[in-house]
Design a protein around this motif. Structure first.
Motif, PDB file in Angstrom:
ATOM      1  N   ASN A 138      12.033 106.505  -8.401  1.00 14.42           N
ATOM      2  CA  ASN A 138      10.935 106.824  -9.314  1.00 14.42           C
ATOM      3  C   ASN A 138       9.691 106.054  -8.877  1.00 14.42           C
ATOM      4  O   ASN A 138       9.645 104.836  -8.948  1.00 14.42           O
ATOM      5  CB  ASN A 138      11.329 106.443 -10.748  1.00 14.42           C
ATOM      6  CG  ASN A 138      10.283 106.846 -11.759  1.00 14.42           C
ATOM      7  OD1 ASN A 138       9.193 107.292 -11.413  1.00 14.42           O
ATOM      8  ND2 ASN A 138      10.611 106.687 -13.013  1.00 14.42           N
ATOM      9  N   VAL A 140       7.388 103.674 -11.475  1.00 17.98           N
ATOM     10  CA  VAL A 140       7.767 102.333 -11.934  1.00 17.98           C
ATOM     11  C   VAL A 140       6.805 101.318 -11.322  1.00 17.98           C
ATOM     12  O   VAL A 140       6.593 101.299 -10.114  1.00 17.98           O
ATOM     13  CB  VAL A 140       9.220 102.001 -11.538  1.00 17.98           C
ATOM     14  CG1 VAL A 140       9.570 100.573 -11.927  1.00 17.98           C
ATOM     15  CG2 VAL A 140      10.184 102.971 -12.183  1.00 17.98           C
ATOM     16  N   VAL A 171      12.017  94.160 -18.018  1.00 22.09           N
ATOM     17  CA  VAL A 171      11.879  95.538 -17.522  1.00 22.09           C
ATOM     18  C   VAL A 171      10.525  95.715 -16.842  1.00 22.09           C
ATOM     19  O   VAL A 171       9.575  94.989 -17.130  1.00 22.09           O
ATOM     20  CB  VAL A 171      12.038  96.573 -18.659  1.00 22.09           C
ATOM     21  CG1 VAL A 171      13.399  96.461 -19.308  1.00 22.09           C
ATOM     22  CG2 VAL A 171      10.947  96.442 -19.686  1.00 22.09           C
ATOM     23  N   GLY A 203       7.437 101.842 -16.758  1.00 19.70           N
ATOM     24  CA  GLY A 203       7.845 103.085 -16.110  1.00 19.70           C
ATOM     25  C   GLY A 203       9.327 103.176 -15.832  1.00 19.70           C
ATOM     26  O   GLY A 203       9.826 104.232 -15.444  1.00 19.70           O
ATOM     27  N   GLU A 204      10.068 102.098 -16.065  1.00 19.29           N
ATOM     28  CA  GLU A 204      11.507 102.069 -15.780  1.00 19.29           C
ATOM     29  C   GLU A 204      12.296 102.492 -17.016  1.00 19.29           C
ATOM     30  O   GLU A 204      12.057 101.999 -18.113  1.00 19.29           O
ATOM     31  CB  GLU A 204      11.889 100.642 -15.381  1.00 19.29           C
ATOM     32  CG  GLU A 204      13.344 100.409 -15.096  1.00 19.29           C
ATOM     33  CD  GLU A 204      13.628  98.950 -14.756  1.00 19.29           C
ATOM     34  OE1 GLU A 204      14.700  98.714 -14.176  1.00 19.29           O
ATOM     35  OE2 GLU A 204      12.820  98.066 -15.072  1.00 19.29           O
ATOM     36  N   LEU A 205      13.243 103.417 -16.842  1.00 16.65           N
ATOM     37  CA  LEU A 205      14.087 103.857 -17.954  1.00 16.65           C
ATOM     38  C   LEU A 205      15.142 102.793 -18.223  1.00 16.65           C
ATOM     39  O   LEU A 205      15.866 102.377 -17.323  1.00 16.65           O
ATOM     40  CB  LEU A 205      14.756 105.188 -17.622  1.00 16.65           C
ATOM     41  CG  LEU A 205      15.743 105.728 -18.660  1.00 16.65           C
ATOM     42  CD1 LEU A 205      15.041 106.012 -19.993  1.00 16.65           C
ATOM     43  CD2 LEU A 205      16.435 106.978 -18.147  1.00 16.65           C
ATOM     44  N   THR A 206      15.212 102.341 -19.482  1.00 14.86           N
ATOM     45  CA  THR A 206      16.135 101.284 -19.871  1.00 14.86           C
ATOM     46  C   THR A 206      16.906 101.721 -21.114  1.00 14.86           C
ATOM     47  O   THR A 206      16.349 102.365 -21.997  1.00 14.86           O
ATOM     48  CB  THR A 206      15.363  99.979 -20.184  1.00 14.86           C
ATOM     49  OG1 THR A 206      14.513  99.681 -19.078  1.00 14.86           O
ATOM     50  CG2 THR A 206      16.304  98.816 -20.417  1.00 14.86           C
ATOM     51  N   THR A 207      18.182 101.361 -21.175  1.00 15.10           N
ATOM     52  CA  THR A 207      19.012 101.685 -22.337  1.00 15.10           C
ATOM     53  C   THR A 207      19.654 100.415 -22.870  1.00 15.10           C
ATOM     54  O   THR A 207      20.194  99.616 -22.105  1.00 15.10           O
ATOM     55  CB  THR A 207      20.118 102.700 -21.979  1.00 15.10           C
ATOM     56  OG1 THR A 207      19.504 103.882 -21.445  1.00 15.10           O
ATOM     57  CG2 THR A 207      20.943 103.078 -23.191  1.00 15.10           C
ATOM     58  N   ASN A 242       7.775 104.131 -25.418  1.00 17.18           N
ATOM     59  CA  ASN A 242       8.247 105.509 -25.574  1.00 17.18           C
ATOM     60  C   ASN A 242       9.768 105.545 -25.650  1.00 17.18           C
ATOM     61  O   ASN A 242      10.447 105.263 -24.661  1.00 17.18           O
ATOM     62  CB  ASN A 242       7.761 106.376 -24.410  1.00 17.18           C
ATOM     63  CG  ASN A 242       6.246 106.362 -24.301  1.00 17.18           C
ATOM     64  OD1 ASN A 242       5.549 106.459 -25.296  1.00 17.18           O
ATOM     65  ND2 ASN A 242       5.745 106.227 -23.082  1.00 17.18           N
ATOM     66  N   LYS A 243      10.298 105.904 -26.825  1.00 21.31           N
ATOM     67  CA  LYS A 243      11.751 106.008 -27.007  1.00 21.31           C
ATOM     68  C   LYS A 243      12.188 107.438 -26.704  1.00 21.31           C
ATOM     69  O   LYS A 243      11.720 108.384 -27.327  1.00 21.31           O
ATOM     70  CB  LYS A 243      12.132 105.613 -28.439  1.00 21.31           C
ATOM     71  CG  LYS A 243      11.918 104.144 -28.722  1.00 21.31           C
ATOM     72  CD  LYS A 243      12.574 103.706 -30.022  1.00 21.31           C
ATOM     73  CE  LYS A 243      11.962 104.334 -31.241  1.00 21.31           C
ATOM     74  NZ  LYS A 243      10.562 103.989 -31.466  1.00 21.31           N
ATOM     75  N   VAL A 267      11.118 103.839 -22.297  1.00 23.08           N
ATOM     76  CA  VAL A 267      10.285 103.601 -21.117  1.00 23.08           C
ATOM     77  C   VAL A 267       8.981 102.987 -21.624  1.00 23.08           C
ATOM     78  O   VAL A 267       8.387 103.496 -22.568  1.00 23.08           O
ATOM     79  CB  VAL A 267       9.980 104.914 -20.358  1.00 23.08           C
ATOM     80  CG1 VAL A 267       8.996 104.664 -19.220  1.00 23.08           C
ATOM     81  CG2 VAL A 267      11.247 105.549 -19.838  1.00 23.08           C
ATOM     82  N   ASP A 272       5.186 102.490 -21.071  1.00 26.32           N
ATOM     83  CA  ASP A 272       4.106 103.166 -20.355  1.00 26.32           C
ATOM     84  C   ASP A 272       3.400 102.166 -19.429  1.00 26.32           C
ATOM     85  O   ASP A 272       3.015 101.079 -19.860  1.00 26.32           O
ATOM     86  CB  ASP A 272       3.101 103.722 -21.368  1.00 26.32           C
ATOM     87  CG  ASP A 272       2.145 104.717 -20.728  1.00 26.32           C
ATOM     88  OD1 ASP A 272       1.716 104.483 -19.589  1.00 26.32           O
ATOM     89  OD2 ASP A 272       1.828 105.723 -21.390  1.00 26.32           O
TER      90      ASP A 272
END
Length: 199
Positions: A60, A63, A92, A95-99, A130-131, A155, A157
């Motif tokens: 990606n 990020v 984090v 731009g990185e997707l985190t769960t 952003n959820k 994520v 922004d």
């Protein structure tokens, strides 16, 4: 004799049409792939990543590896249940997707309907947090003693202001349609005591 020949001709035409339809349906996937490749849209990439041996997606590029944000996870409950995040904080990149997983348990001897409300600190970070998946979007009913785990996928922004280095995501879990217990006495008395001390 003429009628039989006409019937055979119609059956032959129907067979050709059926075979043509089957061939067209069989060829749809390769045709779709070629169209996607030609137009530069790879819609099948997500499903292909789940197939062993398939090519991996490129990294990606959105990020922002030059920045690291500390995200703290806070939970508040007013009632007889347990609610906590699996981790208290994470580092984090924007731009990185985190769960992050959250654990919830109804420790009452009755079922309950509940929902969580999120809040953010500092306030300006709310517009940039952003959820993509969150248990706060829905109400849940849990049976007596039932335990659940729920994910929050988010994520940050990359346009988050540069002076923000830490974001606190806080959830308050409350019973829907239930009786909300009063705030603990020690918390309620604290402001009055400090006011008397100041006087």
């Amino acid at each position: 004799m003429g009628l039989r020949q006409e019937n055979l001709k119609i059956v032959g035409k129907l067979c050709v049409i059926a075979l043509g339809m089957f061939a067209f349906g069989y060829a749809l996937v390769p045709i779709y792939r070629h169209i996607c490749d030609a137009l530069g849209i790879n819609v099948l990439a997500v499903s292909e990543t789940r197939i062993p041996g398939a090519a991996k997606l490129p990294a990606n590029t959105q990020v922002d590896l030059s920045r690291t944000i500390t995200v703290e996870f806070d939970t508040n409950v007013r009632g007889p249940w347990h609610f906590k995040p699996a981790v208290r904080s994470l580092q984090v990149h924007p731009g990185e997707l985190t769960t992050v997983m959250y654990e919830f348990q109804n420790i009452q001897n009755r079922s309950m309907a509940a929902q969580a409300i999120p809040s953010y600190a500092p306030k300006q970070s709310a517009a940039h947090f952003n959820k993509l998946e969150c248990f706060c979007f829905t109400q849940y009913t849990l049976a007596a003693g039932e335990k659940k785990e729920w994910p929050v996928a988010f994520v940050i922004d990359p346009r988050l202001p540069k002076d923000v280095h830490t974001i606190t995501l806080s959830y308050t879990f409350f019973e829907v349609g239930g009786k909300t217990p009063p705030a603990p006495e020690s918390a309620a008395l604290a402001p009055a005591a400090s006011a008397q001390g100041g006087a």
